[in-house]
Scaffold this active site. Sequence first.
Site, PDB file in Angstrom:
ATOM      1  N   ALA A 118       0.822  -1.215   0.000  1.00  0.00           N
ATOM      2  CA  ALA A 118       0.000   0.000   0.000  1.00  0.00           C
ATOM      3  C   ALA A 118       0.856   1.265   0.000  1.00  0.00           C
ATOM      4  O   ALA A 118       0.729   2.116  -0.884  1.00  0.00           O
ATOM      5  CB  ALA A 118      -0.936  -0.020   1.208  1.00  0.00           C
ATOM      6  N   ASP A 170       9.930  -6.450  -3.636  1.00  0.00           N
ATOM      7  CA  ASP A 170       8.836  -7.029  -2.851  1.00  0.00           C
ATOM      8  C   ASP A 170       8.698  -8.474  -3.288  1.00  0.00           C
ATOM      9  O   ASP A 170       8.550  -8.751  -4.471  1.00  0.00           O
ATOM     10  CB  ASP A 170       7.524  -6.278  -3.075  1.00  0.00           C
ATOM     11  CG  ASP A 170       6.499  -6.571  -1.983  1.00  0.00           C
ATOM     12  OD1 ASP A 170       6.291  -7.771  -1.674  1.00  0.00           O
ATOM     13  OD2 ASP A 170       5.923  -5.627  -1.432  1.00  0.00           O
ATOM     14  N   ARG A 199      -6.540  -0.910  -1.728  1.00  0.00           N
ATOM     15  CA  ARG A 199      -5.710   0.228  -1.323  1.00  0.00           C
ATOM     16  C   ARG A 199      -4.363   0.272  -2.042  1.00  0.00           C
ATOM     17  O   ARG A 199      -3.657   1.267  -1.959  1.00  0.00           O
ATOM     18  CB  ARG A 199      -5.502   0.219   0.197  1.00  0.00           C
ATOM     19  CG  ARG A 199      -4.731  -0.970   0.673  1.00  0.00           C
ATOM     20  CD  ARG A 199      -4.968  -1.317   2.134  1.00  0.00           C
ATOM     21  NE  ARG A 199      -4.147  -2.460   2.516  1.00  0.00           N
ATOM     22  CZ  ARG A 199      -4.406  -3.709   2.177  1.00  0.00           C
ATOM     23  NH1 ARG A 199      -5.466  -3.990   1.457  1.00  0.00           N
ATOM     24  NH2 ARG A 199      -3.614  -4.694   2.549  1.00  0.00           N
ATOM     25  N   LYS A 209       4.239  -8.191  -7.043  1.00  0.00           N
ATOM     26  CA  LYS A 209       3.898  -6.795  -6.755  1.00  0.00           C
ATOM     27  C   LYS A 209       4.932  -5.831  -7.326  1.00  0.00           C
ATOM     28  O   LYS A 209       4.575  -4.814  -7.930  1.00  0.00           O
ATOM     29  CB  LYS A 209       3.790  -6.584  -5.236  1.00  0.00           C
ATOM     30  CG  LYS A 209       2.548  -7.160  -4.613  1.00  0.00           C
ATOM     31  CD  LYS A 209       2.470  -6.790  -3.138  1.00  0.00           C
ATOM     32  CE  LYS A 209       1.181  -7.301  -2.515  1.00  0.00           C
ATOM     33  NZ  LYS A 209       1.063  -6.921  -1.096  1.00  0.00           N
ATOM     34  N   ASP A 245       5.860  -3.992   6.320  1.00  0.00           N
ATOM     35  CA  ASP A 245       4.801  -4.287   7.276  1.00  0.00           C
ATOM     36  C   ASP A 245       5.285  -5.178   8.409  1.00  0.00           C
ATOM     37  O   ASP A 245       4.484  -5.766   9.112  1.00  0.00           O
ATOM     38  CB  ASP A 245       3.604  -4.938   6.571  1.00  0.00           C
ATOM     39  CG  ASP A 245       3.982  -6.247   5.872  1.00  0.00           C
ATOM     40  OD1 ASP A 245       5.160  -6.650   5.955  1.00  0.00           O
ATOM     41  OD2 ASP A 245       3.099  -6.867   5.246  1.00  0.00           O
ATOM     42  N   ASN A 246       6.613  -5.290   8.580  1.00  0.00           N
ATOM     43  CA  ASN A 246       7.105  -6.089   9.705  1.00  0.00           C
ATOM     44  C   ASN A 246       8.345  -5.452  10.313  1.00  0.00           C
ATOM     45  O   ASN A 246       9.158  -4.842   9.616  1.00  0.00           O
ATOM     46  CB  ASN A 246       7.377  -7.539   9.296  1.00  0.00           C
ATOM     47  CG  ASN A 246       8.581  -7.666   8.387  1.00  0.00           C
ATOM     48  OD1 ASN A 246       9.710  -7.821   8.855  1.00  0.00           O
ATOM     49  ND2 ASN A 246       8.367  -7.592   7.074  1.00  0.00           N
ATOM     50  N   CYS A 277      -1.688 -20.481  30.793  1.00  0.00           N
ATOM     51  CA  CYS A 277      -2.744 -21.089  31.617  1.00  0.00           C
ATOM     52  C   CYS A 277      -4.115 -20.489  31.282  1.00  0.00           C
ATOM     53  O   CYS A 277      -5.129 -21.190  31.298  1.00  0.00           O
ATOM     54  CB  CYS A 277      -2.432 -20.928  33.100  1.00  0.00           C
ATOM     55  SG  CYS A 277      -2.329 -19.214  33.640  1.00  0.00           S
TER      56      CYS A 277
END
Length: 1017
Positions: A438, A464, A475, A488, A536-537, A592
């Site tokens: 995006a 990419d 988007r 991309k 994005d990371n 837990c």
Amino acid sequence: MSKPMDVEQEPKIDDALYSRQLYALSHETMKKITSTSVLVVGLQGLGIEIVKDLSLAGVKSVTLYDKELVEIKDLSSQFYFSPEQVGKVGRADACFQKVVDLNNYVRIDVHNGELSDEFLKKFNVVVLANQPLALQLKVNEFCHANKIHFISVETRGVFGQLFNDFGEQFTITDTNGENPNAYMISSISQDKEGIVTVVEEQKLQLLDGDLVTFKEVNGMSALNDLPPQKIKTISPLTFSIGDTTNLPPYTSGGYVTEVKQPKVVDFKPLKNILESGENIFITDDFKFTQPTNLLAGFQAIHKFAEKNKHMPRPHNKEDANAVIEIAKGLLKKPDDELDEKMITQLSFGAQGDIVPMQAILGGITAQEVLKACSGKFTPIHQLAFFDSVECLPEDLETLPEEEFQPIGSRYDGQIITFGKTLQNKIENLNYFLVGAGAIGCEMLKNFAMMGLGAGPKGLVHVTDMDTIEKSNLNRQFLFRSSDIQQLKSQTAANAVRVMNPDLNVKAYSLRVGPDTESHYNEEFFNSLDGVCNALDNVEARLYMDSQCVYYGKPLLESGTLGTKGNTQVVVPHLTESYSSSRDPPEKGIPVCTLHNFPNAIEHTIQWARDTFEGLFKNNADNVNSYLTNPAYVQSLKTQNPFVRLETLASIKASLMDRPLDFNQCIAWARLKFEEYFNNNIEQLLYNFPKDMVTTTGTPFWSGPKRAPTPLKFDVENPLHLEFIVAAANLRAFNYGIKAETNIEVIQKQAANVIVPDFTPKKVKIQTSENEPAPSSNTQQAGGDAEDDQCDTILSQLPQPSEMAGYKINSIQFEKDDDTNHHIDFITATSNLRATNYAISPADKHKTKGIAGKIIPALVTTTAVVAGFVCIELIKVIQNKALEKYKSTFMNLGIPFFGFVEPIAAPKNKIREGWTWTLWDRFDVDGDITLKEFLDLFEKKHGLDISMLSCKVTLLYALFTDKKTKEERLKMKISQLYETLSKKPLPKDKKYLLLEICCNDTETGDDVDVPSVRYKYN
């Protein structure tokens, strides 16, 4: 001219296309958006940005209105015009087809008639982009009288203004778009105050006067049926709801949830606002005089244009002085002072047209349109001004007028604003764009319009590794449905070459990281002028940040989350780096809680997601490793005995109980239902009965612990059946068995499965995060019993040689395919577990968002963020001082814009007069011996090295024995590294990065020093 389409009464929303937008807006908001008709007047760069964002957002229709012929200057920011259209085609007609291609669900029309009253009445929202003030006033007056939402917006060089008029009594249904706050109740007092205390793990985010509702409260259960109650906050964990003396005492349980209240706002016409100077929305708290000056300044340039039939000429001082005189007469208060420098800058660039400002104002405007038609989020109330004067040339006023005159180029709008010299620099830049999603698409569009990399020495690299998916199309505007499954990077590069054929762009599909440094090598980085992250990371961001610090390159960083966005500029030798300050890690769910004591739907969804991974991926991977990897069994011995036993048991079950047909898959699914939702719950209640009390006398099942209820399988219950269908089909896929979707067949078979009765076991269950898990107890005890059981299972397993070629299909979780049963399984599993624990279930949409960790995304936010990034890029090119740069923090929903100066790179002191930052290092040029290296630092820098290392290899230490030390002192550093690391030095690299520990020879003190870049090749 229009694009034909079938218009339904209630348009169906394409969840796959609008997926990420729906998580930011909701289905209810999207229904309102898809029923909205918008008119956009003015189709230069600003107008097309608004149209693009609205089309992608999915409004019902957009009508384009601009009869003026395309001009060469329009190409500075209008990405859907071509040079061939200049002087021949009207602007609206010129971009029509490309707008049509953006979204098949949106009707696009071109209007070439007049802006008559009858015509305007067709629209829910009317937007005027860069139109004369007289037209703004006229159209606004009509729209206000006829309850049509009106927005006017304009940009002039680095300045912009936006005006909203949504009429009187406009209702905002959701002011911020955040999920209502919900809290688990710990106690409620029975007194005049009625004090509610929430459990300690939470912190109240409620204000005095907020309304709340109650549910699942035991004892004081009458609260569950009351309408929303007004609260008064007392402390971070308590608030008062008033007199509860007449209610029964509180015993346990319960949730309190914030109730969002609609807000009604009145808007005034533009004429009133210009006359009064009221309702000015502040966009930058540090620019105190900006609103006063630009309120007068924008009116002044319009009055000048009305009189002279043109906007002030580029960099023309005579015109600027005339504008100043007009502006002085427009000041509202006697003590207002005009900032003549600001008005001069506005006049100089009044004909300027730069794509970053179009992206910023266009994206904000499109978001305001969505607010107008939906009531979602708080609109700008009412007139807002923006400027980016910091990116103008420092000596703007003294530069010659000729520097800013148009030359008949597609970049004329930018030349008018910044001058020819800066334009030439922009065109010959070499930049690396990391990511073509995006933000990457928006950045490439901006680069193409700016001409970045379009010169003879310029180049844009873009990488990419991802391919295009349907959900991207909403988007990532460079992609079309015909591009799905294409790379991309390559697709985006092809798209921007159409926008600007002069753009030099190279596309790659290699990720960035240590494993691709042979491609993105020293030569590659040394050729760059800078890097722009569109990632994005965090892992990739940190890696690129480290590379930029190492190679001394500027880094442009940004990110979005729904309506929120941020930007950061990292400048060598000036600012801190991206990794210098990081957000704390996200708090996870205690094991837990996940396994035994869930109290929120997020807990059951995560448990279902983990169950999916274990059943359909991990089991298959373990089996395949056992069958194909001879060392696999040996490698299991490094795990703790409990985990090893669990793994081997799953391999045995997967191989020896493998299904032969779909009926056996159904039987397996039915038994899993019994195990998960009945037997495990019965076991938990066997260990901890519902009436159990702790050693302190309080009920065990209280606070965050909710007592569960076992489920009895009901073949007629749709939720029970959904689990069986999804689980059986996924099991069938694992084993290559043909799927079955006939519900009646599955239902009949599931009803006939024989299910053994539950028998409780003697097991220990972890009750808190601080208590060790049973598996760790086993490990500490030695795990002899588990070892024996492991040996038994291994003796029963078929030998890999007996099953040569056999493989179980491992299932990789894919959230965006609605036909693969992945989200079906997780939704059913989560909701069944939620039913066990009396937790409100979640629909498929919400489950998918949480399980898939989907980040809400809007094209509007992305466009604005990319615009702000490019403003900083223009500053980087000019080597601006630290105070000129800005980190941006924004939320289009509230709305909020925050601009702060980047943090300077912290300085470390070695000795008086000698400091260094993360950008500094020692450079040693040429391969020398260890002794020569030590002598160099002692004689040249006054540093006595006590330890030398490269990555994990220790090359030298004072404590090394004398004989070894003498041998190593004679060796060259390169030879020493190869000998000790047992790795050859790469031939395609030139440098090693060395770390040293040392003392100051003058004081004997330990000192921190930068790394050493050592040239060996």
